[in-house]
Design a protein around this motif. Structure first.
Motif, PDB file in Angstrom:
ATOM      1  N   PRO A  57       0.813  -1.232   0.000  1.00 52.53           N
ATOM      2  CA  PRO A  57       0.000   0.000   0.000  1.00 52.53           C
ATOM      3  C   PRO A  57       0.839   1.272   0.000  1.00 52.53           C
ATOM      4  O   PRO A  57       0.537   2.235  -0.704  1.00 52.53           O
ATOM      5  CB  PRO A  57      -0.816  -0.127   1.296  1.00 52.53           C
ATOM      6  CG  PRO A  57      -0.823  -1.577   1.599  1.00 52.53           C
ATOM      7  CD  PRO A  57       0.521  -2.085   1.165  1.00 52.53           C
ATOM      8  N   ARG A 107       8.527  -1.760  -9.175  1.00 50.63           N
ATOM      9  CA  ARG A 107       8.384  -3.028  -8.455  1.00 50.63           C
ATOM     10  C   ARG A 107       7.174  -3.764  -9.027  1.00 50.63           C
ATOM     11  O   ARG A 107       6.042  -3.340  -8.860  1.00 50.63           O
ATOM     12  CB  ARG A 107       8.232  -2.804  -6.944  1.00 50.63           C
ATOM     13  CG  ARG A 107       9.472  -2.174  -6.301  1.00 50.63           C
ATOM     14  CD  ARG A 107       9.486  -2.312  -4.794  1.00 50.63           C
ATOM     15  NE  ARG A 107       9.800  -3.680  -4.386  1.00 50.63           N
ATOM     16  CZ  ARG A 107       9.618  -4.150  -3.165  1.00 50.63           C
ATOM     17  NH1 ARG A 107       9.089  -3.362  -2.236  1.00 50.63           N
ATOM     18  NH2 ARG A 107       9.943  -5.392  -2.855  1.00 50.63           N
ATOM     19  N   CYS A 184       7.805 -10.369   7.838  1.00 54.63           N
ATOM     20  CA  CYS A 184       8.029  -9.114   7.144  1.00 54.63           C
ATOM     21  C   CYS A 184       7.470  -7.938   7.941  1.00 54.63           C
ATOM     22  O   CYS A 184       7.324  -8.018   9.170  1.00 54.63           O
ATOM     23  CB  CYS A 184       7.443  -9.147   5.727  1.00 54.63           C
ATOM     24  SG  CYS A 184       8.160  -7.873   4.666  1.00 54.63           S
ATOM     25  N   GLN A 225      13.078  -6.953   7.192  1.00 57.12           N
ATOM     26  CA  GLN A 225      11.954  -6.063   7.515  1.00 57.12           C
ATOM     27  C   GLN A 225      11.378  -6.396   8.903  1.00 57.12           C
ATOM     28  O   GLN A 225      10.877  -5.543   9.599  1.00 57.12           O
ATOM     29  CB  GLN A 225      10.825  -6.194   6.482  1.00 57.12           C
ATOM     30  CG  GLN A 225      11.103  -5.586   5.135  1.00 57.12           C
ATOM     31  CD  GLN A 225      11.596  -6.602   4.131  1.00 57.12           C
ATOM     32  OE1 GLN A 225      12.323  -7.526   4.491  1.00 57.12           O
ATOM     33  NE2 GLN A 225      11.245  -6.451   2.869  1.00 57.12           N
ATOM     34  N   PHE A 374       9.648 -12.293  -3.232  1.00 54.42           N
ATOM     35  CA  PHE A 374       8.347 -12.825  -2.807  1.00 54.42           C
ATOM     36  C   PHE A 374       8.235 -14.308  -3.142  1.00 54.42           C
ATOM     37  O   PHE A 374       9.030 -14.834  -3.929  1.00 54.42           O
ATOM     38  CB  PHE A 374       7.218 -12.056  -3.525  1.00 54.42           C
ATOM     39  CG  PHE A 374       7.280 -10.567  -3.335  1.00 54.42           C
ATOM     40  CD1 PHE A 374       7.787  -9.732  -4.333  1.00 54.42           C
ATOM     41  CD2 PHE A 374       6.864  -9.992  -2.142  1.00 54.42           C
ATOM     42  CE1 PHE A 374       7.869  -8.359  -4.147  1.00 54.42           C
ATOM     43  CE2 PHE A 374       6.941  -8.627  -1.954  1.00 54.42           C
ATOM     44  CZ  PHE A 374       7.449  -7.802  -2.960  1.00 54.42           C
TER      45      PHE A 374
HETATM   46  C1  LIG Z   1       1.098  -4.222   3.946  1.00 56.97           C
HETATM   47  S1  LIG Z   1       2.662  -4.488   3.225  1.00 56.97           S
HETATM   48  C2  LIG Z   1       2.367  -5.805   2.152  1.00 56.97           C
HETATM   49  C3  LIG Z   1       3.647  -6.574   1.811  1.00 56.97           C
HETATM   50  O1  LIG Z   1       4.691  -5.743   1.268  1.00 56.97           O
HETATM   51  C4  LIG Z   1       5.947  -6.199   1.802  1.00 56.97           C
HETATM   52  O2  LIG Z   1       6.938  -6.365   0.813  1.00 56.97           O
HETATM   53  P1  LIG Z   1       8.192  -5.324   0.714  1.00 56.97           P
HETATM   54  O3  LIG Z   1       8.705  -5.083   2.108  1.00 56.97           O
HETATM   55  O4  LIG Z   1       9.184  -6.044  -0.185  1.00 56.97           O
HETATM   56  O5  LIG Z   1       7.605  -4.087   0.065  1.00 56.97           O
HETATM   57  C5  LIG Z   1       5.654  -7.552   2.401  1.00 56.97           C
HETATM   58  O6  LIG Z   1       5.582  -8.565   1.418  1.00 56.97           O
HETATM   59  C6  LIG Z   1       4.284  -7.257   2.994  1.00 56.97           C
HETATM   60  O7  LIG Z   1       3.611  -8.389   3.406  1.00 56.97           O
END
Ligand SMILES: CSC[C@H]1O[C@H](OP(=O)(O)O)[C@H](O)[C@@H]1O
Length: 406
Positions: A57, A107, A184, A225, A374
């Protein structure tokens, strides 16, 4: 969001009067809180690509706000640093759409960014050549601030829906003390505030109807993260939590069952976020999520929950096989960035400019690296998808109906 001694969880600062945008540089967290000015689409691309701002988001919101601040400069402030052809509306629209497509490429996996940018492209194309750049700017501005406001409201709704679902699974309000595991960062730092999966955790922790006792965030290698961001948010909120490595998940679940510690009761929910949920419910999320779903599958008393707003749902894709998985640089795995430890104090060294941030190598030179950002969890391993409208569970046919959400 109130700050504690210079600490803040506000990932995005958009001044609606001045039309300026700043993002909290998440590469420096949890040791330094520094904001970066974002005044162009190119800078928006850069901070999203580098993951100085991240979270499905949040990157959609920052992407939209970067478009708004660029257009404000060119159209309202009339500082046309971007060579837009403002005296030919049709040409201007073509130029703007090309820059938005560039932003989308930053991304590819998280659908929120492409969804929001495509909504703006539709706005551009809906303005006929007899319209004006000023009218188009006003429409895009309204869309962007609405996206931000809706995201925040939706996160609180996701939180409430998640707490109600967990209470139902546990046999009613305060029926059972329990712990939650998460991976994460899905909190205020990944959204406009409160969070999705971490938003359910915040709502449960604050709810008098829920007996949540402890949270176990995974460090979430390679970008950490969990260790850097989710742990930071949990400490900030004074939520009882214990950080574990990604490899500890199964053994922790087993140990908590054996030890019967009232302060750390067994894990009953693994709650994760999402970057793209496709029509059958297959879900792309941070690498390591699929592994947790597999672990939950082997623990009948654990429910595996995906928490996400409807802006993360992509009905155009039938299954997870179609999802493009972002590959990140190998150096993000073989090198770790963090606070430099002072050998005398054994704590992070603080300079006049703030904590000293450094990078160390942890991988053998010459080794090959695979670094997908991912993975895709098959819908069969997901017990519930918690959205702002409702909690979606599989029907008697064992399938999710996500189309019914729209
Ligand atoms: C509400 S965040 C959703 C999702 O985004 C994160 O990925 P990133 O840190 O690589 O942007 C993570 O997969 C979260 O679950």
């Amino acid at each position: 969001m109130s700050s504690q001694a210079g600490k803040t969880l506000q990932a995005i600062k958009f001044d609606r009067e001045q039309v300026t945008l700043q993002i909290l540089d998440q590469l420096l967290l949890p040791y330094n809180s520094q904001y970066i000015d974002v005044s162009t689409i190119s800078t928006g691309y850069d901070v999203i690509k580098s993951m100085q701002v991240r979270g499905a988001p949040a990157i959609a919101i920052v992407g939209c706000f970067s478009i708004i601040v660029e257009l404000h400069t060119a159209i309202v402030a009339k500082q046309n640093d971007f060579q837009y052809t403002l005296n030919d509306f049709a040409v201007f629209k073509t130029q703007l759409v090309a820059r938005i497509h560039y932003l989308i490429s930053s991304r590819p996996t998280a659908v929120n960014l492409s969804n929001a940018c495509n909504e703006i492209i539709a706005l551009v194309e809906s303005h006929s050549n007899s319209s004006s750049a000023a009218a188009l700017y006003a429409a895009i501005y309204s869309y962007g601030v609405q996206l931000y406001d809706d995201d925040l409201a939706n996160n609180f709704r996701i939180g409430a829906n998640g707490v109600a679902y967990m209470n139902q699974i546990l046999g009613g309000e305060n029926a059972t003390p329990y712990s939650i595991m998460t991976v994460c960062n899905t909190g205020a730092l990944a959204t406009s505030g409160h969070g999705t999966a971490l938003g359910i955790i915040r709502s449960a922790w604050r709810s008098p109807s829920s007996d949540l006792k402890h949270v176990f965030p995974l460090e979430t290698r390679p970008y950490n993260q969990g260790a850097r961001l989710t742990a930071y948010e949990l400490v900030y909120e004074n939520i009882a939590a214990t950080l574990i490595t990604d490899s500890m998940a199964s053994y922790l679940i087993h140990t908590l069952k054996q030890q019967q510690d009232a302060a750390k009761p067994p894990i009953r929910f693994i709650i994760v976020g999402a970057d793209r949920i496709v029509r059958n419910g297959d879900t792309a999320n941070k690498i390591g999520t699929f592994q947790l779903a597999t672990i939950a599958e082997h623990n009948p008393d654990i429910r595996f929950i995906v928490a996400a707003p409807k802006t993360t749902i992509d009905l155009k894709m039938a299954s997870g096989a179609e999802i493009v998985i972002e590959q990140r640089p190998g150096a993000e795995l073989t090198q770790v960035t963090g606070g430099v430890i002072d050998p005398v104090t054994s704590s992070v060294r603080v300079l006049e400019t703030g904590a000293e941030i450094g990078k160390v190598g942890v991988g053998a030179p010459g080794i090959s690296v695979w670094n997908p950002a991912f993975d895709v969890t098959p819908y069969q391993l997901i017990d519930a998808i918690v959205t702002e409208d409702k909690v979606v569970v599989k029907g008697p046919d064992g399938k999710f109906d996500l189309v019914g959400l729209f």
